[in-house]
Design a protein around this motif. Sequence first.
Motif, PDB file in Angstrom:
ATOM      1  N   TYR A 297      -3.832  -7.614  -0.066  1.00 11.56           N
ATOM      2  CA  TYR A 297      -2.858  -6.872  -0.853  1.00 11.56           C
ATOM      3  C   TYR A 297      -1.925  -7.795  -1.618  1.00 11.56           C
TER       4      TYR A 297
ATOM      5  N   MET B  82      -2.042  -8.162 -10.297  1.00 10.61           N
ATOM      6  CA  MET B  82      -1.507  -7.067 -11.081  1.00 10.61           C
ATOM      7  C   MET B  82      -0.370  -7.550 -11.971  1.00 10.61           C
TER       8      MET B  82
ATOM      9  N   PHE C 104      -5.484  -7.023 -14.926  1.00 12.69           N
ATOM     10  CA  PHE C 104      -4.685  -5.935 -14.364  1.00 12.69           C
ATOM     11  C   PHE C 104      -5.592  -4.905 -13.708  1.00 12.69           C
ATOM     12  N   GLN C 105      -6.653  -4.538 -14.412  1.00  6.31           N
ATOM     13  CA  GLN C 105      -7.554  -3.543 -13.846  1.00  6.31           C
ATOM     14  C   GLN C 105      -8.289  -4.075 -12.634  1.00  6.31           C
TER      15      GLN C 105
ATOM     16  N   VAL D  73      -6.609  -3.638  -9.384  1.00 12.39           N
ATOM     17  CA  VAL D  73      -6.716  -2.291  -8.819  1.00 12.39           C
ATOM     18  C   VAL D  73      -8.040  -2.140  -8.077  1.00 12.39           C
ATOM     19  N   PHE D  74      -9.095  -2.749  -8.630  1.00 12.30           N
ATOM     20  CA  PHE D  74     -10.376  -2.673  -7.935  1.00 12.30           C
ATOM     21  C   PHE D  74     -10.252  -3.275  -6.552  1.00 12.30           C
TER      22      PHE D  74
ATOM     23  N   LEU E 240      -7.650  -3.540  -4.795  1.00 12.75           N
ATOM     24  CA  LEU E 240      -6.840  -2.650  -3.955  1.00 12.75           C
ATOM     25  C   LEU E 240      -7.720  -1.606  -3.285  1.00 12.75           C
ATOM     26  N   TYR E 241      -8.561  -0.976  -4.076  1.00  9.81           N
ATOM     27  CA  TYR E 241      -9.417   0.078  -3.530  1.00  9.81           C
ATOM     28  C   TYR E 241     -10.378  -0.474  -2.494  1.00  9.81           C
TER      29      TYR E 241
ATOM     30  N   MET F  93      -8.811  -1.260   0.760  1.00 11.54           N
ATOM     31  CA  MET F  93      -8.444  -0.139   1.608  1.00 11.54           C
ATOM     32  C   MET F  93      -9.673   0.488   2.264  1.00 11.54           C
TER      33      MET F  93
ATOM     34  N   LEU G 124     -15.869   4.813  -6.159  1.00 12.13           N
ATOM     35  CA  LEU G 124     -14.799   5.030  -7.129  1.00 12.13           C
ATOM     36  C   LEU G 124     -14.631   3.795  -8.003  1.00 12.13           C
TER      37      LEU G 124
ATOM     38  N   ALA H 293     -14.634   3.004 -11.949  1.00 12.20           N
ATOM     39  CA  ALA H 293     -13.494   2.380 -12.626  1.00 12.20           C
ATOM     40  C   ALA H 293     -13.930   1.118 -13.358  1.00 12.20           C
TER      41      ALA H 293
END
Lengths: 118, 419, 496
Positions: free
Chosen positions: A9, A16, A39-40, A43-44, A46-47, A50, A76, A80
Amino acid sequence: MNTLGLYNYWVVIVLMMTGFYIVIAQGNLIKKIVGLSIFQTSVFILYISMSTVSGGSAPILKEGISLYSNPLPHVLILTAIVVGIATTALGLALVVRIKEAYGSIEEDVIHDKDEKEC
Amino acid sequence: MTGSLLETMLSLTIVIPMLATLGIIVTGSNPNLREIVSLLASLLVLILVVNIYQAYDQGESISVFWLEVIPGITLSFRAEPLGILFSLVSGFLWPITTLYSIGYMRAHHEKNQTRFYACFAVAIAGVMGVAFAENLFTLFIFYEILTLSTYPLVTHSGTEKAKQGGRVYLGILLSTSIAFLLVAIIGTWQISGTLDFSSGGVFPENTSTSILSILLVLFVFGIGKAAMMPFHRWLPAAMVAPTPVSALLHAVAVVKAGVFTVLKVVVYIFGIDLLQTLPATQWLLYLAGATVLLASLVAMRQDNLKARLAYSTVSQLGYITIGALLAVSAGIIGGAMHIAMHAFGKITLFFCAGALLFVGQRQYHRVTTNRRQLEQVVLAGGHTGRRSNAVNGCFANKLFAQYCLPDANTGPRVLFRQG
Amino acid sequence: MLATHLPVLQVIIPLLAAPLCVLLQHPRMVWYFALLVSAAAFVTSVLLLQQVLETGEISYALGGWAAPWGIEYFIDSLNAYLLLIVTSISTIVLLAAQTSLAKELPDDRHTFFYIAYLLCLAGLLGIVATGDAFNVFVFLEISSLSSYALIALGKSRKALIASYQYLIMGTIGATFILIGIGLMYMATGTLNMQDLALRLADIPESRTVYAAFAFFIVGVCIKLALFPLHQWLPNAYAYAPSVVTAFLAATATKVAIYVLIRFMFTIFGVDFFTTTGPWQNMLLVLALFGILTASTVAIYQNNVKRLFAYSSVAQIGYMILGFSIGTAGGLIATLLHLFNHALMKGALFMALAAVTYRVGSVELESFRGLGKRMPWTMASIVAGGLSLIGVPLTVGFISKWYLIVALLEKGWWFVVGLILLGSLLAVIYVWRILEAAYFSPPENNPDETPEIREAPLSILLPVWILVFANLYFGIDTRLTVDVSRLIAQGFFGVSP
């Protein structure tokens, strides 16, 4: 709170903010798109982070394995990523056209040309 | 007269001017035909309005419902005494002004005459709508129609000055109606649940007087057409309009719609008894008195005839507002009568100003040719509007004075003496 | 049988039709096809609205996979209302597309235009129809990417820059939304909206939920152009082809507001919105700033399209204001304004399309004297302008009425004053255009420029359909008010 365990994280946050900063601070249009990509990507991560289940293996059905990581976020993220690619492609296409029309891909040069035109 | 025929007649008083607008646009290329449409429509409306008056006098109740716009709020009309008075005055003066306009516009070879007559007809429709409105919502709609339709008439000549005057006109009227009047209307609806004009007022018994005071202030300032200071500037600004416009609209229709609305709000929304208990009434009364005094003083310093008449109108409207805010029935009667009397008086004065313009005299101190004859005409018209021995003007004045004295309102009393 | 599949057909028809356009190379043919598809979508939305009003919410599982694992299309009155708005505007705007594009786009580009247009339409419809949170993101990106392409088709080279700027900001917004959805998934383990609502209610407020909420709000506010995240809108609307501006102005931001309402009220719940955190005040302040500053900036614009774009930012402020009140009355005002603003701006931008077609420019200078030379077009701008100001008998008045009523119910007198100030500012900028059109002499000799005459029927017809809708729904408010009341009742439980 296990700081080292949350290493993923922290990476997400660093990427990010880096990506976001590049988008805002850079004047070169292609560099902005690079920033957007970074930036994108954060997020990848991050997913995907998790979705890991501690002690679980990769979500591929195999005999003898009972605990898998969650495959849903992976799916997902595939979506993305595709969206991200499409956005990058469109952005780069626009940059090519802008270069043809303005002769430059530096934001301030383009801005000046527009101001002069007005 | 059957009920439904009367209802149709009531609707027609508004529909006919609208149809006339279409007729005028269509016959625009043939001036004579176009003028006939205007005259015909004006005469028809006059006949309708007289009939409605007669029917009402015989005890008929005339109301018509058009449609429901917002749940609980309708577009509907009803004939009642104040409205009938206002419609009679306007209905009588429209044909006369049409005749005057025809002569005036043709003599000056004015451009855009079709637009002129068309907007005039829409304005009269607005006037009839205001006169016969059964509730505040309907009145507000036609009030705005009146503002918007008279704007092209004010900026008719298209010069920079006309446009400037138009901006002031529209700016003040729309600002006051959107910022104050609309809020007051919605506030009334919130508190009382209805917008219908009802005798005795619509507010429930225990409404707080401070909220009602705020509403009263919003109403009085929101009705910009009543030209209360400081929102009176639109009236002198509107004098850039051609004289027929100034005569009918800014001596009769638009300004009278303003004070008429004030009277209706005072009588049918607040109720006279309620008004006496509100603290704001005193202050607004002083403001109206100040308007009378200050506007008259400014008028005396005006050289331009029309500007002089404009400020005089502001002053006279102040009288009517005083009559309304005195919150006694004689005040209301006085105010209503002054609507009629001032209308006739002022329109004559404006017609004279227009005639003088034709001979090139705009300014008061230059009126030298045929001075005696002109003076006779002007003074005859002036008598009805001014305090003097002309019968009707005096009567209205006496009513004011009678009820001012017993009230401890010494301010207005002093003003009347100044006249 | 068809009736059961309506929810998915609503989205699939335009989606599949888009690549089929490649087969039709001739501009007129591809226009007919697109018009047909849009009309079919419109009919579907009407049927869906009827169905919802009669029998209640419709739940449709995509591919037969049941929710919450499968993707579910959940149509209730709010969705159906939005679907109606988007498809009706799309069809009406397409009526004028052929003529308007003939002068703004080279012939060989028309096919690409319609492909992008249908994809955008499919994307917008998908956002509205779906009941799955991640699906919203997917369709959001589909519609956004196609709108970037559409905007870039504008004539001037500034359209390219505008599209690029929109791309950057829009992608950031969409990515924030993605983060928000990811955090929501992290907290609850589901992506289905109805399921999310249930599970979020059980979780004690944790940082994850707050972070999700925050990221989500910011992302959506970029998409709906709330001040100060509105920077992309004026240029994007000003330089896009006229038909695109009309379509996007009337639909894209409305759909974003729908997303806001859906996530805030359905998923997080009204209580979360009104009690935890400063969301209400934050949105209220930003909305007010947006209304006042955007209206003021609009007054100084010389490009009329940009003027109306800033006006759109102000109107979006009104909608968010209604939303921030947090009562049923406020929501009704917002929902009414969604519909009414779509009609107003649709009519105004289509009228500007007519002006562009004949005059070639939308600078205020070129409007001089148009009142005489293009009477019907200018009359429609008068009607739309009066609607913006909020003159009674127009839809703008109805929205304003309900908004003021909702504000007075809450006791926010001060805010009422500010929004009326916004109306007065609208009077000023509308009047600038009308003064130029009706009260200024034309700058070039009418005899030398005979092509500046009334716009062709193909553009005038959709303009006047929208103008009549403006007036009709300002007088007969049953449809809009009843549906809005129903929607508010669903969220707040009690109708005002």
